[in-house]
Design a protein around this motif. Structure first.
Motif, PDB file in Angstrom:
ATOM      1  N   VAL A   6       0.862  -1.182   0.000  1.00  0.00           N
ATOM      2  CA  VAL A   6       0.000   0.000   0.000  1.00  0.00           C
ATOM      3  C   VAL A   6       0.898   1.230   0.000  1.00  0.00           C
ATOM      4  O   VAL A   6       2.007   1.195   0.553  1.00  0.00           O
ATOM      5  CB  VAL A   6      -0.934   0.029   1.234  1.00  0.00           C
ATOM      6  N   PRO A   7       0.474   2.322  -0.629  1.00  0.00           N
ATOM      7  CA  PRO A   7       1.302   3.525  -0.672  1.00  0.00           C
ATOM      8  C   PRO A   7       1.721   3.979   0.724  1.00  0.00           C
ATOM      9  O   PRO A   7       0.903   4.043   1.641  1.00  0.00           O
ATOM     10  CB  PRO A   7       0.379   4.554  -1.335  1.00  0.00           C
ATOM     11  N   GLY A   8       3.008   4.228   0.895  1.00  0.00           N
ATOM     12  CA  GLY A   8       3.514   4.694   2.171  1.00  0.00           C
ATOM     13  C   GLY A   8       3.779   3.604   3.180  1.00  0.00           C
ATOM     14  O   GLY A   8       4.226   3.870   4.299  1.00  0.00           O
ATOM     15  N   GLY A   9       3.488   2.350   2.805  1.00  0.00           N
ATOM     16  CA  GLY A   9       3.698   1.242   3.720  1.00  0.00           C
ATOM     17  C   GLY A   9       5.162   0.846   3.827  1.00  0.00           C
ATOM     18  O   GLY A   9       6.018   1.351   3.105  1.00  0.00           O
ATOM     19  N   ALA A  29      23.792   1.162   8.118  1.00  0.00           N
ATOM     20  CA  ALA A  29      24.262   2.550   8.115  1.00  0.00           C
ATOM     21  C   ALA A  29      24.056   3.221   6.772  1.00  0.00           C
ATOM     22  O   ALA A  29      23.893   4.442   6.693  1.00  0.00           O
ATOM     23  CB  ALA A  29      25.746   2.595   8.493  1.00  0.00           C
ATOM     24  N   GLN A  30      24.025   2.434   5.702  1.00  0.00           N
ATOM     25  CA  GLN A  30      23.837   3.009   4.372  1.00  0.00           C
ATOM     26  C   GLN A  30      22.374   3.331   4.096  1.00  0.00           C
ATOM     27  O   GLN A  30      22.058   4.002   3.118  1.00  0.00           O
ATOM     28  CB  GLN A  30      24.364   2.038   3.309  1.00  0.00           C
ATOM     29  N   LEU A  31      21.480   2.847   4.942  1.00  0.00           N
ATOM     30  CA  LEU A  31      20.054   3.065   4.742  1.00  0.00           C
ATOM     31  C   LEU A  31      19.430   3.961   5.799  1.00  0.00           C
ATOM     32  O   LEU A  31      18.243   4.253   5.746  1.00  0.00           O
ATOM     33  CB  LEU A  31      19.324   1.714   4.756  1.00  0.00           C
ATOM     34  N   LYS A  32      20.229   4.397   6.766  1.00  0.00           N
ATOM     35  CA  LYS A  32      19.666   5.202   7.852  1.00  0.00           C
ATOM     36  C   LYS A  32      19.199   6.556   7.329  1.00  0.00           C
ATOM     37  O   LYS A  32      19.675   7.028   6.294  1.00  0.00           O
ATOM     38  CB  LYS A  32      20.684   5.387   8.966  1.00  0.00           C
ATOM     39  N   ASP A  33      18.279   7.158   8.057  1.00  0.00           N
ATOM     40  CA  ASP A  33      17.691   8.446   7.713  1.00  0.00           C
ATOM     41  C   ASP A  33      16.798   8.315   6.484  1.00  0.00           C
ATOM     42  O   ASP A  33      17.250   7.983   5.402  1.00  0.00           O
ATOM     43  CB  ASP A  33      18.763   9.515   7.441  1.00  0.00           C
ATOM     44  N   GLY A  34      15.545   8.577   6.666  1.00  0.00           N
ATOM     45  CA  GLY A  34      14.627   8.573   5.541  1.00  0.00           C
ATOM     46  C   GLY A  34      13.697   7.375   5.508  1.00  0.00           C
ATOM     47  O   GLY A  34      12.718   7.383   4.784  1.00  0.00           O
ATOM     48  N   GLY A  35      13.999   6.328   6.282  1.00  0.00           N
ATOM     49  CA  GLY A  35      13.105   5.180   6.366  1.00  0.00           C
ATOM     50  C   GLY A  35      12.810   4.566   5.013  1.00  0.00           C
ATOM     51  O   GLY A  35      13.675   4.402   4.165  1.00  0.00           O
ATOM     52  N   GLU A  89      11.245   5.709   2.515  1.00  0.00           N
ATOM     53  CA  GLU A  89      11.475   6.585   1.367  1.00  0.00           C
ATOM     54  C   GLU A  89      12.917   6.497   0.901  1.00  0.00           C
ATOM     55  O   GLU A  89      13.197   6.541  -0.299  1.00  0.00           O
ATOM     56  CB  GLU A  89      11.110   8.029   1.725  1.00  0.00           C
ATOM     57  N   ARG A  90      13.831   6.375   1.843  1.00  0.00           N
ATOM     58  CA  ARG A  90      15.240   6.227   1.494  1.00  0.00           C
ATOM     59  C   ARG A  90      15.471   4.908   0.755  1.00  0.00           C
ATOM     60  O   ARG A  90      16.204   4.849  -0.220  1.00  0.00           O
ATOM     61  CB  ARG A  90      16.094   6.297   2.760  1.00  0.00           C
ATOM     62  N   ARG A  91      14.817   3.840   1.211  1.00  0.00           N
ATOM     63  CA  ARG A  91      14.955   2.552   0.540  1.00  0.00           C
ATOM     64  C   ARG A  91      14.452   2.630  -0.901  1.00  0.00           C
ATOM     65  O   ARG A  91      15.075   2.093  -1.824  1.00  0.00           O
ATOM     66  CB  ARG A  91      14.191   1.468   1.311  1.00  0.00           C
ATOM     67  N   GLU A  92      13.323   3.277  -1.087  1.00  0.00           N
ATOM     68  CA  GLU A  92      12.794   3.430  -2.442  1.00  0.00           C
ATOM     69  C   GLU A  92      13.776   4.194  -3.322  1.00  0.00           C
ATOM     70  O   GLU A  92      14.016   3.820  -4.473  1.00  0.00           O
ATOM     71  CB  GLU A  92      11.452   4.166  -2.389  1.00  0.00           C
ATOM     72  N   GLU A  93      14.353   5.230  -2.770  1.00  0.00           N
ATOM     73  CA  GLU A  93      15.323   6.036  -3.523  1.00  0.00           C
ATOM     74  C   GLU A  93      16.539   5.204  -3.917  1.00  0.00           C
ATOM     75  O   GLU A  93      17.019   5.282  -5.053  1.00  0.00           O
ATOM     76  CB  GLU A  93      15.754   7.229  -2.671  1.00  0.00           C
ATOM     77  N   VAL A  94      17.029   4.394  -2.971  1.00  0.00           N
ATOM     78  CA  VAL A  94      18.200   3.558  -3.255  1.00  0.00           C
ATOM     79  C   VAL A  94      17.890   2.551  -4.355  1.00  0.00           C
ATOM     80  O   VAL A  94      18.683   2.357  -5.282  1.00  0.00           O
ATOM     81  CB  VAL A  94      18.667   2.833  -1.975  1.00  0.00           C
ATOM     82  N   MET A  95      16.728   1.882  -4.283  1.00  0.00           N
ATOM     83  CA  MET A  95      16.390   0.905  -5.311  1.00  0.00           C
ATOM     84  C   MET A  95      16.200   1.575  -6.666  1.00  0.00           C
ATOM     85  O   MET A  95      16.602   1.037  -7.708  1.00  0.00           O
ATOM     86  CB  MET A  95      15.130   0.128  -4.912  1.00  0.00           C
ATOM     87  N   ARG A  96      15.635   2.751  -6.666  1.00  0.00           N
ATOM     88  CA  ARG A  96      15.466   3.487  -7.930  1.00  0.00           C
ATOM     89  C   ARG A  96      16.836   3.767  -8.557  1.00  0.00           C
ATOM     90  O   ARG A  96      17.025   3.614  -9.772  1.00  0.00           O
ATOM     91  CB  ARG A  96      14.713   4.799  -7.681  1.00  0.00           C
ATOM     92  N   GLU A  97      17.796   4.138  -7.719  1.00  0.00           N
ATOM     93  CA  GLU A  97      19.152   4.406  -8.218  1.00  0.00           C
ATOM     94  C   GLU A  97      19.800   3.139  -8.750  1.00  0.00           C
ATOM     95  O   GLU A  97      20.479   3.160  -9.782  1.00  0.00           O
ATOM     96  CB  GLU A  97      19.998   5.010  -7.094  1.00  0.00           C
TER      97      GLU A  97
END
Length: 203
Positions: free
Chosen positions: A35-38, A51-57, A59-67
């Motif tokens: 679900v969106p935001g889940g 440590a590479q995923l801290k900050d952003g929860g 949303e940060r994970r989504e950003e990393v996978m997009r990259e």
């Protein structure tokens, strides 16, 4: 759906398996939140250090996978059946996975250039049709093209029991043994309270 029925085995020519490069939307359908935001792991818990995923929860994970989906090394492969998204395998060179590379539990027995399978997911309507085997074989082919020495994984052996689907993403030893992988050693890592095995297929 195949005219032979929902549980008919899939033939290789019915399935297209391609690198996830440029296919972030489909990767998100497989490993993103339902679900969106889940919350979702985004297939990163075995790939990157905390440590590479801290900050952003999430949303940060989504950003990393997009990259990763836009980078030179795809984070995995996607399977399509008659053009419909059917499955995902998270796999890449071990050297690109900082978590696996540094883990004291996901040990290695060889010091060479290998690809590692860290996640396997098949959508419910395509399960029990042989798609997992085709995904594993596709990783083997991709790794061979890259010049890797072997493909490894860390599945569990349920020893006749059942493993919850949500915890079976690491794979079962039987899936890999059916694809000509061999057990190397039993590790201290666990999933679903089961010890994980290092399995390997030479290329």
């Amino acid at each position: 759906m195949s005219p032979r029925g929902p549980r008919a085995p899939l033939a290789p020519d019915e399935v297209e398996v391609v690198p996830a490069t440029g296919r972030f939307a489909d990767v998100a359908r497989m490993v993103g939140p339902s679900v969106p935001g889940g919350q979702a792991c985004w297939c990163l818990s075995h790939r990157l250090l905390t440590a590479q995923l801290k900050d952003g929860g999430t949303e940060r994970r989504e950003e990393v996978m997009r990259e990763l989906c836009e980078g030179p090394v795809p984070p995995g492969l996607l399977a399509y059946v008659d053009g419909e998204l059917a499955g995902w395998v998270g796999a890449a060179p071990r050297s690109s996975m900082s978590y696996v590379e540094s883990s004291s539990r996901l040990v290695r027995a060889h010091d060479d250039d290998v690809w590692v399978v860290i996640c396997l997911r098949v959508r419910p309507e395509f399960r029990r049709r042989g798609l997992t085997r085709l995904l594993i074989e596709a990783v083997v082919a991709e790794a061979a093209r890259s010049g890797a020495d072997a493909v490894e994984a860390y599945p569990v052996d349920p020893e006749g029991g059942k493993v919850d689907q949500t915890l079976a993403y690491v794979g079962l030893t039987s899936w890999f043994e059916d694809a000509d992988f061999e057990r190397v050693l039993q590790t201290e890592a666990t999933s679903a309270r089961l010890r994980r095995w290092l399995v390997r297929r030479e290329l």
